[in-house]
Design a protein around this motif. Structure first.
Motif, PDB file in Angstrom:
ATOM      1  N   ARG A  56      -1.069  -7.153  -5.541  1.00 59.15           N
ATOM      2  CA  ARG A  56       0.173  -6.594  -5.025  1.00 59.15           C
ATOM      3  C   ARG A  56       0.216  -6.887  -3.536  1.00 59.15           C
ATOM      4  O   ARG A  56      -0.727  -6.604  -2.803  1.00 59.15           O
ATOM      5  CB  ARG A  56       0.254  -5.096  -5.272  1.00 59.15           C
ATOM      6  CG  ARG A  56       1.603  -4.516  -4.816  1.00 59.15           C
ATOM      7  CD  ARG A  56       1.843  -3.093  -5.284  1.00 59.15           C
ATOM      8  NE  ARG A  56       1.980  -3.062  -6.738  1.00 59.15           N
ATOM      9  CZ  ARG A  56       1.182  -2.368  -7.550  1.00 59.15           C
ATOM     10  NH1 ARG A  56       0.202  -1.646  -7.081  1.00 59.15           N
ATOM     11  NH2 ARG A  56       1.368  -2.387  -8.853  1.00 59.15           N
ATOM     12  N   ARG A  58       3.150  -6.877  -0.289  1.00 53.58           N
ATOM     13  CA  ARG A  58       4.507  -6.574   0.184  1.00 53.58           C
ATOM     14  C   ARG A  58       5.384  -6.013  -0.934  1.00 53.58           C
ATOM     15  O   ARG A  58       6.542  -6.357  -1.061  1.00 53.58           O
ATOM     16  CB  ARG A  58       5.142  -7.808   0.800  1.00 53.58           C
ATOM     17  CG  ARG A  58       4.386  -8.326   2.004  1.00 53.58           C
ATOM     18  CD  ARG A  58       5.072  -9.468   2.650  1.00 53.58           C
ATOM     19  NE  ARG A  58       6.182  -8.949   3.423  1.00 53.58           N
ATOM     20  CZ  ARG A  58       7.101  -9.693   3.981  1.00 53.58           C
ATOM     21  NH1 ARG A  58       7.065 -10.995   3.857  1.00 53.58           N
ATOM     22  NH2 ARG A  58       8.068  -9.146   4.681  1.00 53.58           N
ATOM     23  N   GLY A  59       4.798  -5.157  -1.757  1.00 57.05           N
ATOM     24  CA  GLY A  59       5.544  -4.492  -2.817  1.00 57.05           C
ATOM     25  C   GLY A  59       5.774  -5.331  -4.060  1.00 57.05           C
ATOM     26  O   GLY A  59       6.366  -4.850  -5.020  1.00 57.05           O
ATOM     27  N   ARG A  60       5.305  -6.566  -4.068  1.00 57.83           N
ATOM     28  CA  ARG A  60       5.495  -7.441  -5.233  1.00 57.83           C
ATOM     29  C   ARG A  60       4.160  -7.708  -5.901  1.00 57.83           C
ATOM     30  O   ARG A  60       3.132  -7.806  -5.243  1.00 57.83           O
ATOM     31  CB  ARG A  60       6.126  -8.756  -4.804  1.00 57.83           C
ATOM     32  CG  ARG A  60       7.512  -8.533  -4.183  1.00 57.83           C
ATOM     33  CD  ARG A  60       8.127  -9.795  -3.749  1.00 57.83           C
ATOM     34  NE  ARG A  60       8.525 -10.555  -4.917  1.00 57.83           N
ATOM     35  CZ  ARG A  60       9.044 -11.757  -4.882  1.00 57.83           C
ATOM     36  NH1 ARG A  60       9.229 -12.354  -3.742  1.00 57.83           N
ATOM     37  NH2 ARG A  60       9.392 -12.378  -5.989  1.00 57.83           N
ATOM     38  N   THR A  61       4.205  -7.845  -7.209  1.00 54.34           N
ATOM     39  CA  THR A  61       3.007  -8.138  -7.981  1.00 54.34           C
ATOM     40  C   THR A  61       3.032  -9.607  -8.385  1.00 54.34           C
ATOM     41  O   THR A  61       4.075 -10.136  -8.766  1.00 54.34           O
ATOM     42  CB  THR A  61       2.953  -7.248  -9.239  1.00 54.34           C
ATOM     43  OG1 THR A  61       2.962  -5.883  -8.817  1.00 54.34           O
ATOM     44  CG2 THR A  61       1.702  -7.504 -10.046  1.00 54.34           C
ATOM     45  N   GLU A 124       0.158 -10.126   8.125  1.00 53.50           N
ATOM     46  CA  GLU A 124      -0.197  -9.251   7.003  1.00 53.50           C
ATOM     47  C   GLU A 124      -1.490  -9.711   6.336  1.00 53.50           C
ATOM     48  O   GLU A 124      -2.305  -8.886   5.908  1.00 53.50           O
ATOM     49  CB  GLU A 124       0.945  -9.187   5.998  1.00 53.50           C
ATOM     50  CG  GLU A 124       2.133  -8.414   6.568  1.00 53.50           C
ATOM     51  CD  GLU A 124       3.234  -8.218   5.563  1.00 53.50           C
ATOM     52  OE1 GLU A 124       2.932  -7.704   4.472  1.00 53.50           O
ATOM     53  OE2 GLU A 124       4.380  -8.576   5.874  1.00 53.50           O
TER      54      GLU A 124
END
Length: 145
Positions: A56, A58-61, A124
């Motif tokens: 996961r 930045r909020g995405r899988t 990040e």
């Protein structure tokens, strides 16, 4: 390409740390981005062994299929890939007293339009590198090998 490298002191002898980190499924224990990592084949962990890693970010899988491409006493190399990125993790091990100096390098080569996002993602990934440098020794040192 984004490359993040950290030098990490781990209070485990090199051979034990190599054995621990060679099983990529253990990324669940030390990589804050990994949600799940499952071995896709059976048998000894040796070059050619593969895993499906779900991360996961930045909020995405996203899922990558990783393969162990090099397993040597002082080095492990994993390569993961999906349609948008190729990830290469190189781990180098050197004895330091009774422990190990681990040099961990993760490189990400984005494909196609995803390459345009690289400049915005670098910081990040640096933060993730810092988190790995904190969590990995804790996980490896706590493990009863």
């Amino acid at each position: 390409m984004i490359t993040v490298e950290r030098v990490i002191a781990v209070r485990r002898p090199p051979a034990e740390l190599v054995a621990y980190l060679a099983d990529f499924a253990r990324t669940e224990e030390w990589d804050p981005g990994t949600v799940r990592c499952v071995r896709l084949d059976e048998g000894p962990v040796r070059p050619g062994a593969s895993w499906r890693n779900t991360s996961r970010f930045r909020g995405r899988t996203t899922e990558l299929r990783y393969e162990l491409v090099v397993r040597e006493p002082g080095r492990l190399v994993f390569v993961g890939e999906n349609r948008t990125v190729r990830a290469t993790d190189v781990l180098r091990f050197a004895g330091e007293g009774t422990g190990t100096r681990l040099t961990y390098r993760a490189s990400l080569a984005f494909k196609g339009l995803a390459r345009l996002a690289e400049p915005f993602l670098r910081s990040e990934f640096e933060r993730l590198g810092d988190a790995v440098a904190t969590r990995l020794p804790q996980a490896a040192e706590a493990e009863d090998l």
